[in-house]
Enzyme design. Sequence first.
Site, PDB file in Angstrom:
ATOM      1  N   LYS A   1      33.232  45.621  55.565  1.00  0.00           N
ATOM      2  CA  LYS A   1      32.979  44.913  54.301  1.00  0.00           C
ATOM      3  C   LYS A   1      33.074  43.386  54.490  1.00  0.00           C
ATOM      4  O   LYS A   1      32.199  42.639  54.055  1.00  0.00           O
ATOM      5  CB  LYS A   1      34.006  45.391  53.254  1.00  0.00           C
ATOM      6  CG  LYS A   1      34.115  44.553  52.013  1.00  0.00           C
ATOM      7  CD  LYS A   1      33.116  44.935  50.963  1.00  0.00           C
ATOM      8  CE  LYS A   1      33.199  43.979  49.781  1.00  0.00           C
ATOM      9  NZ  LYS A   1      32.152  44.186  48.816  1.00  0.00           N
TER      10      LYS A   1
ATOM     11  N   LYS B   1      36.950  35.043  47.724  1.00  0.00           N
ATOM     12  CA  LYS B   1      37.992  36.001  48.113  1.00  0.00           C
ATOM     13  C   LYS B   1      37.613  36.691  49.429  1.00  0.00           C
ATOM     14  O   LYS B   1      38.423  36.791  50.351  1.00  0.00           O
ATOM     15  CB  LYS B   1      38.161  37.046  46.999  1.00  0.00           C
ATOM     16  CG  LYS B   1      39.085  38.180  47.375  1.00  0.00           C
ATOM     17  CD  LYS B   1      39.070  39.332  46.389  1.00  0.00           C
ATOM     18  CE  LYS B   1      39.786  40.537  47.000  1.00  0.00           C
ATOM     19  NZ  LYS B   1      39.803  41.693  46.141  1.00  0.00           N
TER      20      LYS B   1
ATOM     21  N   THR C   1      38.722  45.674  47.612  1.00  0.00           N
ATOM     22  CA  THR C   1      38.479  44.857  48.812  1.00  0.00           C
ATOM     23  C   THR C   1      39.784  44.161  49.159  1.00  0.00           C
ATOM     24  O   THR C   1      40.269  43.329  48.379  1.00  0.00           O
ATOM     25  CB  THR C   1      37.389  43.802  48.540  1.00  0.00           C
ATOM     26  OG1 THR C   1      36.208  44.474  48.115  1.00  0.00           O
ATOM     27  CG2 THR C   1      37.085  43.009  49.806  1.00  0.00           C
TER      28      THR C   1
HETATM   29  P1  NAD Z   1      38.820  43.678  37.687  1.00  0.00           P
HETATM   30  O1  NAD Z   1      39.780  42.552  37.628  1.00  0.00           O
HETATM   31  O2  NAD Z   1      37.739  43.777  36.671  1.00  0.00           O
HETATM   32  O3  NAD Z   1      39.618  45.084  37.674  1.00  0.00           O
HETATM   33  C1  NAD Z   1      40.845  45.294  38.306  1.00  0.00           C
HETATM   34  C2  NAD Z   1      41.712  46.084  37.327  1.00  0.00           C
HETATM   35  O4  NAD Z   1      42.918  46.486  37.976  1.00  0.00           O
HETATM   36  C3  NAD Z   1      42.114  45.272  36.100  1.00  0.00           C
HETATM   37  O5  NAD Z   1      41.656  45.935  34.931  1.00  0.00           O
HETATM   38  C4  NAD Z   1      43.635  45.236  36.174  1.00  0.00           C
HETATM   39  O6  NAD Z   1      44.256  45.256  34.908  1.00  0.00           O
HETATM   40  C5  NAD Z   1      43.922  46.490  36.956  1.00  0.00           C
HETATM   41  N1  NAD Z   1      45.242  46.558  37.585  1.00  0.00           N
HETATM   42  C6  NAD Z   1      45.998  45.551  38.093  1.00  0.00           C
HETATM   43  N2  NAD Z   1      47.146  46.065  38.592  1.00  0.00           N
HETATM   44  C7  NAD Z   1      47.114  47.399  38.383  1.00  0.00           C
HETATM   45  C8  NAD Z   1      47.991  48.477  38.686  1.00  0.00           C
HETATM   46  N3  NAD Z   1      49.160  48.283  39.320  1.00  0.00           N
HETATM   47  N4  NAD Z   1      47.646  49.736  38.338  1.00  0.00           N
HETATM   48  C9  NAD Z   1      46.465  49.964  37.717  1.00  0.00           C
HETATM   49  N5  NAD Z   1      45.579  48.989  37.397  1.00  0.00           N
HETATM   50  C10 NAD Z   1      45.906  47.723  37.738  1.00  0.00           C
HETATM   51  O7  NAD Z   1      38.205  43.644  39.174  1.00  0.00           O
HETATM   52  P2  NAD Z   1      36.891  44.397  39.698  1.00  0.00           P
HETATM   53  O8  NAD Z   1      35.716  43.484  39.583  1.00  0.00           O
HETATM   54  O9  NAD Z   1      36.850  45.757  39.101  1.00  0.00           O
HETATM   55  O10 NAD Z   1      37.239  44.487  41.253  1.00  0.00           O
HETATM   56  C11 NAD Z   1      38.152  45.444  41.756  1.00  0.00           C
HETATM   57  C12 NAD Z   1      38.092  45.404  43.270  1.00  0.00           C
HETATM   58  O11 NAD Z   1      36.749  45.655  43.704  1.00  0.00           O
HETATM   59  C13 NAD Z   1      38.468  44.040  43.862  1.00  0.00           C
HETATM   60  O12 NAD Z   1      39.223  44.270  45.034  1.00  0.00           O
HETATM   61  C14 NAD Z   1      37.122  43.401  44.173  1.00  0.00           C
HETATM   62  O13 NAD Z   1      37.197  42.472  45.231  1.00  0.00           O
HETATM   63  C15 NAD Z   1      36.306  44.618  44.551  1.00  0.00           C
HETATM   64  N6  NAD Z   1      34.846  44.462  44.353  1.00  0.00           N
HETATM   65  C16 NAD Z   1      34.350  43.922  43.215  1.00  0.00           C
HETATM   66  C17 NAD Z   1      32.977  43.800  43.056  1.00  0.00           C
HETATM   67  C18 NAD Z   1      32.390  43.210  41.811  1.00  0.00           C
HETATM   68  O14 NAD Z   1      31.199  42.898  41.807  1.00  0.00           O
HETATM   69  N7  NAD Z   1      33.150  43.074  40.729  1.00  0.00           N
HETATM   70  C19 NAD Z   1      32.120  44.228  44.068  1.00  0.00           C
HETATM   71  C20 NAD Z   1      32.654  44.815  45.210  1.00  0.00           C
HETATM   72  C21 NAD Z   1      34.030  44.919  45.348  1.00  0.00           C
END
Ligand code: NAD
Length: 302
Positions: free
Chosen positions: A173, A248, A98
């Site tokens: 979104k 966010k 997102t």
């Molecule tokens: P998270 O923090 O659990 O996972 C993100 C991962 O990206 C981490 O493990 C981090 O180490 C990794 N990362 C950072 N930089 C990186 C790079 N350069 N290369 C590879 N990996 C890298 O977050 P999440 O909950 O998985 O959310 C991810 C995205 O999805 C966000 O944008 C969030 O807004 C969106 N989202 C989350 C949810 C939810 O319920 N968690 C729901 C919808 C959307």
Amino acid sequence: MSQQTVAVLGLGNMGGPMAANLAAAGYHVVGYDPVPAANEAAVARGVEVVPSAVEAVADASVVITMLPSGGHVIDAYKGPDGILAAAAPGTVFVDCSTIAVEDARAAAELAHEAGHRALDAPVSGGVGGAEAGTLTLMIGGSETDLDAVRPVLEVVSGRLVHCGESGAGQAAKICNNMILGISMIAVSEAFVLGERLGLSHQALFDVASTASGQCWALTTNCPVPGPVPTSPANRDYQPGFASPLMLKDLKLAMQAADSTSTEARIGALAAAIYTDFAFGPGRELDFSAVVQDIRDRSQSGD
Ligand code: NAD
């Protein structure tokens, strides 16, 4: 037929289970995450983990990014050491993170300039949806590029909506989540007002859930325990959808409202309320716990 290789960058709460589902569906999934624990969990679920993003994309025809922010996506894409330069021409880059609409458009432009194809594909459905492979994907980009990756995306998704050109998925979104943030506050204020008027939670729920107050914040993620047994309120507000993630998305919505001169006063107020809450008592709680904050402020007369 040779196995198709899909790279997944970002193996966190969402990317981890998405990668695992793709591996379970028979794709060769190559993953990268800088956090060792995320990598270990992915390996245990059939993902081949490599030491760099560049190595992950080298043989992939589809690259899925699931990263914290737009800055992470652009940084990963760009420059001589970036993944756009490392991938084979014509690779489809699907960003499921997102991020701001402007960042999504910029990312797609970078990918196109580098000779690739690009979609923004933010998701809704949370960690449960990622585990179950039932996420809703909101797609921005061309129909042709979507068709090229549709079978891959259908593994992680229960519903794909093509919303328009690059950035349209992110636009859908943040508009949806602005409705969600506002409606959760509205439902929570109504429950607290009802409490102070001597109305039981169940009575208000029974009326509003079948009347004009009906909405997802009430009928699925009900902020008070009891009426909807599966809502986070029944498990001490463990997320679910954590308050900082709601904040966010509201900030991204307000950024978009500013850049398009959109009058979104209630959205701005929701963003202010979640700023207080997510940096304060709601830091680790589901966004529906905002009802507690409203109740506390009502009792103290703030
Ligand atoms: P998270 O923090 O659990 O996972 C993100 C991962 O990206 C981490 O493990 C981090 O180490 C990794 N990362 C950072 N930089 C990186 C790079 N350069 N290369 C590879 N990996 C890298 O977050 P999440 O909950 O998985 O959310 C991810 C995205 O999805 C966000 O944008 C969030 O807004 C969106 N989202 C989350 C949810 C939810 O319920 N968690 C729901 C919808 C959307």
